[in-house]
Design an enzyme around this catalytic site. Structure first.
Site: not given
Ligand code: DSN
Length: 416
Positions: A51, A53, A197, A223, A226, A232
């Protein structure tokens, strides 16, 4: 996973089956990928036991001698890779990163302006069902009905009309490059902050094949799992003047303790993303997407905006007399995994829309090149032309499996 096998055979079996599925299928979900074994190992490390924080040097728990170094490495690598003034690597995923950005700069009821969900925006860009649309006055801009492209004059008009505090650029299903410079100009004109984003295309930016929003935006959220091909998680990159507001919003504003195992795996992924081999991967993602898009269009498929210049394409199946959902389900049975998707101004409902979304990051990671994309295009055409032919679907799934056996994916080499 010998310990899991002994302790919990049910979960073990499901994980093994998922390994097989990921190995044997052509995965075209635009937001998915295969992480490296190094990222997998780090995600599963003992850092999950800690942990922490707070932030490096200012934690609320002791025993941070190593965690502080891990988090600082992740931050330093992200700053270097993207040229950012400040980075927060703690957001659990993209949605909390976006919500933290709103918390940093907005009060409930303030106006935001983002791309409409049915036009390719994300839930957290102001969709009514999301906290972003419930707690804020969420206004949206849409794509041009004739071209399917962003119309910057319209975005400007919308911004002048609604005077947002934050303008959001970025998408989950838009196949073209955004003009960050114009977004910046519009934001300045209405005295708004610009948030980008870049979750979908962060890997393309890191690989140098897509313009970077970092010089233009006040805040960039992303994120990490991707096209960037990490675990993740998420990051927020911002100008130094926003550092304190962002950090306070992430913790204690939205989250408690960061997931240190994820932070370490993000650091590993960022190291990988700074290599020449990652640049080649990013370049190939674009080549693969363009090859698939051109081939599908040559077969009479309608692509929104007539193509792509990023990692994804959106196919409107209206002229093929099949819904997106029927197509996606038939393709899944045939070993080709993608998602049904609304198209701009869709006449069908979001639960059974007119389109499918196709992305190339995952297949590129496992080594598919232009020739394989041509084959994928032919398989898609065959399945969509005869979606109820179970024999065709089963035969295609076998063909797909055979093709995939020549392309071991990272983390799954032991299956070959
Ligand atoms: N769920 C994602 C996507 O498939 O584009 C977006 O966060």
């Amino acid at each position: 996973m010998e310990s899991v096998k002994d302790l919990d055979p049910e979960i073990y079996s499901l994980v093994m089956q998922e390994e097989r599925r990921q190995n044997d299928k052509i995965r075209l979900i635009a937001s998915e990928n295969y992480v490296s074994k190094a990222v997998l190992e780090t995600t599963g490390s003992v850092l999950t036991n800690k942990y922490s924080e707070g932030y490096a040097g200012k934690r609320y728990y002791e025993g941070q001698q190593l965690i502080d170094q891990v988090e600082q490495l992740a931050i330093n690598r992200a700053k270097a890779l993207f040229g950012a003034e400040h980075v927060n690597v703690q957001p659990y995923s993209g949605s909390p990163a976006n919500i933290a950005t709103y918390l940093a700069f907005l009060n409930p009821g303030d106006t935001i302006l983002g791309m409409a969900l049915p036009h390719g925006g994300h839930l957290t860009h102001g969709a009514k069902v999301s906290i972003s649309g419930r707690y804020f006055d969420a206004q949206s801009y849409e794509l041009d009905a004739a071209t399917g492209l962003l119309n910057y004059d319209n975005i400007r008009q919308r911004a002048l009309a609604v005077r947002p505090k934050i303008i959001i650029a970025g998408h989950s299903a838009y196949p073209r490059i955004l003009d960050f410079k114009i977004f910046r100009q519009i934001a300045d004109e209405v005295d708004a902050l610009l948030m980008v984003d870049m979750a979908h295309f962060a890997g393309l930016v890191a690989g140098g094949v897509h313009p970077s929003p970092v010089p233009y935006a006040d805040v960039v959220t992303t994120t990490t799992h991707k096209s960037l091909r990490g675990p993740r998680g998420a990051m927020i990159l911002c100008k130094a003047k926003h550092a304190q507001a962002i950090d306070k919003a992430v913790f204690p504003g939205v989250q408690g303790g960061p997931h240190d195992n994820t932070t370490a795996a993000i650091a590993v992924a960022l190291k990988e993303a700074a290599t020449d081999s990652f640049k080649r991967y990013a370049t190939q993602i674009l080549k693969n997407a363009k090859t698939l898009a051109d081939s599908l269009m040559a077969k009479g498929f309608t692509l929104i905006t007539n193509g792509t210049d990023n990692h994804l394409m959106l196919v409107d199946l209206t002229n093929k007399n099949i819904s997106g959902k029927t197509a996606a389900k038939a393709l899944d049975k045939a070993g080709i995994v993608l998602n049904y998707n609304v198209v701009p101004y869709d006449k069908r409902k979001p639960v059974d829309p007119s389109g499918i979304r196709i992305g190339t990051p995952a297949v590129t990671t496992r080594g598919f090149k232009e020739n394989e994309m041509l084959l994928v295009s032919s398989l898609i055409e065959k399945v969509i032309g005869d979606p109820e032919n179970d024999e065709l679907l089963a035969n295609t799934a076998e063909e797909v499996k055979k093709l995939c056996s020549h392309f071991p994916a990272p983390g799954l080499e032991h299956l070959h």
